[in-house]
Design an enzyme around this catalytic site. Structure first.
Site, PDB file in Angstrom:
ATOM      1  NE  ARG A 217      -4.360  -1.193   0.274  1.00 43.05           N
ATOM      2  CZ  ARG A 217      -4.575  -2.222  -0.555  1.00 43.05           C
ATOM      3  NH1 ARG A 217      -3.684  -2.539  -1.475  1.00 43.05           N
ATOM      4  NH2 ARG A 217      -5.681  -2.935  -0.468  1.00 43.05           N
ATOM      5  CG  HIS A 265      -3.408  -0.064  -6.400  1.00 35.58           C
ATOM      6  ND1 HIS A 265      -3.624   0.571  -5.220  1.00 35.58           N
ATOM      7  CD2 HIS A 265      -3.561  -1.391  -6.120  1.00 35.58           C
ATOM      8  CE1 HIS A 265      -3.910  -0.315  -4.268  1.00 35.58           C
ATOM      9  NE2 HIS A 265      -3.876  -1.522  -4.800  1.00 35.58           N
TER      10      HIS A 265
HETATM   11  P1  NDP Z   1      -1.562 -11.192   4.940  1.00 35.12           P
HETATM   12  O1  NDP Z   1      -2.397 -10.605   5.992  1.00 35.12           O
HETATM   13  O2  NDP Z   1      -1.795 -12.616   4.516  1.00 35.12           O
HETATM   14  O3  NDP Z   1      -0.011 -11.077   5.342  1.00 35.12           O
HETATM   15  C1  NDP Z   1       0.519  -9.920   5.882  1.00 35.12           C
HETATM   16  C2  NDP Z   1       1.972 -10.155   6.255  1.00 35.12           C
HETATM   17  O4  NDP Z   1       2.540  -8.900   6.688  1.00 35.12           O
HETATM   18  C3  NDP Z   1       2.144 -11.145   7.407  1.00 35.12           C
HETATM   19  O5  NDP Z   1       3.288 -11.952   7.204  1.00 35.12           O
HETATM   20  C4  NDP Z   1       2.356 -10.214   8.601  1.00 35.12           C
HETATM   21  O6  NDP Z   1       3.126 -10.762   9.655  1.00 35.12           O
HETATM   22  C5  NDP Z   1       3.148  -9.104   7.953  1.00 35.12           C
HETATM   23  N1  NDP Z   1       3.073  -7.901   8.771  1.00 35.12           N
HETATM   24  C6  NDP Z   1       1.971  -7.210   9.170  1.00 35.12           C
HETATM   25  N2  NDP Z   1       2.320  -6.173   9.965  1.00 35.12           N
HETATM   26  C7  NDP Z   1       3.664  -6.224  10.073  1.00 35.12           C
HETATM   27  C8  NDP Z   1       4.619  -5.453  10.782  1.00 35.12           C
HETATM   28  N3  NDP Z   1       4.242  -4.412  11.550  1.00 35.12           N
HETATM   29  N4  NDP Z   1       5.918  -5.786  10.693  1.00 35.12           N
HETATM   30  C9  NDP Z   1       6.314  -6.845   9.941  1.00 35.12           C
HETATM   31  N5  NDP Z   1       5.457  -7.626   9.237  1.00 35.12           N
HETATM   32  C10 NDP Z   1       4.159  -7.325   9.322  1.00 35.12           C
HETATM   33  O7  NDP Z   1      -1.681 -10.217   3.670  1.00 35.12           O
HETATM   34  P2  NDP Z   1      -1.573 -10.568   2.118  1.00 35.12           P
HETATM   35  O8  NDP Z   1      -0.260 -11.249   1.877  1.00 35.12           O
HETATM   36  O9  NDP Z   1      -2.821 -11.224   1.643  1.00 35.12           O
HETATM   37  O10 NDP Z   1      -1.583  -9.084   1.485  1.00 35.12           O
HETATM   38  C11 NDP Z   1      -0.612  -8.119   1.868  1.00 35.12           C
HETATM   39  C12 NDP Z   1      -1.046  -6.741   1.360  1.00 35.12           C
HETATM   40  O11 NDP Z   1      -0.833  -6.625  -0.040  1.00 35.12           O
HETATM   41  C13 NDP Z   1      -2.541  -6.419   1.530  1.00 35.12           C
HETATM   42  O12 NDP Z   1      -2.818  -6.004   2.841  1.00 35.12           O
HETATM   43  C14 NDP Z   1      -2.746  -5.305   0.530  1.00 35.12           C
HETATM   44  O13 NDP Z   1      -2.559  -4.052   1.151  1.00 35.12           O
HETATM   45  C15 NDP Z   1      -1.627  -5.532  -0.509  1.00 35.12           C
HETATM   46  N6  NDP Z   1      -2.185  -5.866  -1.827  1.00 35.12           N
HETATM   47  C16 NDP Z   1      -1.867  -5.064  -2.910  1.00 35.12           C
HETATM   48  C17 NDP Z   1      -2.368  -5.353  -4.165  1.00 35.12           C
HETATM   49  C18 NDP Z   1      -2.012  -4.533  -5.355  1.00 35.12           C
HETATM   50  O14 NDP Z   1      -2.685  -4.655  -6.398  1.00 35.12           O
HETATM   51  N7  NDP Z   1      -0.983  -3.712  -5.280  1.00 35.12           N
HETATM   52  C19 NDP Z   1      -3.259  -6.523  -4.401  1.00 35.12           C
HETATM   53  C20 NDP Z   1      -3.480  -7.322  -3.214  1.00 35.12           C
HETATM   54  C21 NDP Z   1      -2.968  -6.985  -1.985  1.00 35.12           C
HETATM   55  P3  NDP Z   1       2.610 -12.068  10.490  1.00 35.12           P
HETATM   56  O15 NDP Z   1       2.912 -13.248   9.559  1.00 35.12           O
HETATM   57  O16 NDP Z   1       3.443 -12.066  11.682  1.00 35.12           O
HETATM   58  O17 NDP Z   1       1.127 -11.851  10.715  1.00 35.12           O
END
Ligand code: NDP
Length: 302
Positions: A217, A265
């Protein structure tokens, strides 16, 4: 990015039957709606949804919905995890990474000059790629990178173990993680903790000339710090799919910076039918007292 609106509407018309599911902003008979499906906060709408039982996002990220102060936080909330999103994101990020590893920006320049020159091929095993965020999307990308011979590093909030990936967790290990990455891919949800996660200090922790691929994001990469790091040669190139302000304003220096590749995006989106099937599955699960697929943890923010 969210599912395409037209395909989403067509799929819900075809599949939803008489379930009381509404796609924002179409809210006929709001008091009868049991499930609302939206990408951005339907600000002001929740008060009218007196029978609401489920909130469903139309994308993987839910930051826009969580930003709404009127969101009924006691209600169950689910987001999208879907094969085509994981695959689309892997395609998008691999495209950027492979362009850099195989130096195709340089070869584009050679072609413009009608200059035939072969350079030695860089070994992917010596070109570590780090992934910030080891969720559905990060893990999907890590598997492809490992198969292509890359050394893969990963960073998440809680400690994770993944075959073939050197993992790091939490703010304390962020700079150690970055120090070993020839390229870093940001695939994090937007939360208070991940806002500005690639700030000036984090960019400085990367090896000189590193590549940044941002597809989580806008707001996770500090744009001013990135521009400065590109100008200083600290960052070699950046592929930005997400920006602080979208659409990117006409006067943004990001549009014309030679060190930045912009995409609007488009990295990944669910198709309408897959989204409709997931929402219906979740609605039926809720109505039958079963666990939701891909629930959002509101306290964690993703
Ligand atoms: P998930 O919720 O499956 O995974 C999120 C990951 O980020 C987890 O490993 C989590 O850690 C980690 N994380 C969250 N907060 C922190 C932090 N403070 N420090 C370190 N690591 C952190 O999300 P997805 O993989 O499904 O999607 C990720 C993001 O991609 C979405 O939220 C969205 O914003 C973006 N996206 C963008 C798109 C685009 O077209 N550009 C399309 C689809 C998604 P933990 O494993 O410990 O929970």
């Amino acid at each position: 990015m969210p599912a395409d609106k037209a395909s989403m509407h067509a799929a819900f018309l075809e599949l939803a039957g008489d379930r009381p599911i509404a796609l924002w902003p179409d809210l006929p008979e709001p008091e009868k709606i049991g499930c609302i499906v939206a990408f951005r906060a339907p600000t002001g709408a929740f008060a009218r949804l007196t029978n609401l039982r489920l909130i469903h996002g139309t994308g993987a990220g839910v930051n826009h919905m969580l930003a709404d102060p009127t969101l009924p936080r006691h209600l169950p909330f689910a987001r999208v995890v879907a094969d085509e999103v994981t695959q689309g994101m892997a395609q998008h990020c691999l495209h950027a990474i492979l362009r850099e590893l195989r130096e195709h920006r340089m070869y584009d320049g050679f072609q413009r000059e009608k200059h035939w020159q072969r350079m030695p091929q860089i070994d992917a095993a010596t070109w570590p790629v780090g992934i910030m965020g080891l969720g559905a999307l990060g893990v999907g990308l890590a598997e492809h990178l490992a198969r292509l011979g890359f050394a893969v590093r990963g960073w998440s909030r809680s400690a994770r173990q993944l075959p073939g990936v050197e993992t790091f967790a939490g703010p304390d290990q962020k700079h150690a993680f970055l120090a070993g990455c020839r390229a870093v891919v940001v695939l994090l949800p937007l939360t208070a903790e991940t806002t500005g996660v690639l700030d000036a200090a984090a960019l400085a922790a990367l090896p000189r000339g590193a590549v940044v691929v941002a597809a989580g994001r806008g707001g996770q990469v500090d744009e001013a710090a990135l521009l400065a790091a590109l100008d200083a040669g600290q960052i070699g190139h950046a592929h930005l799919d997400v920006m602080v302000t979208e659409p990117l304003p006409q006067d943004s220096p990001i549009w014309t910076h030679p060190g930045i590749t912009v995409t609007p995006h488009i990295a990944a989106a669910p198709n309408g039918k897959a989204l409709a099937r997931l929402v219906l599955e979740n609605f039926d699960r809720l109505e039958n007292g079963r666990e939701l697929l891909f629930p959002v943890d509101l306290a964690r923010g993703y």
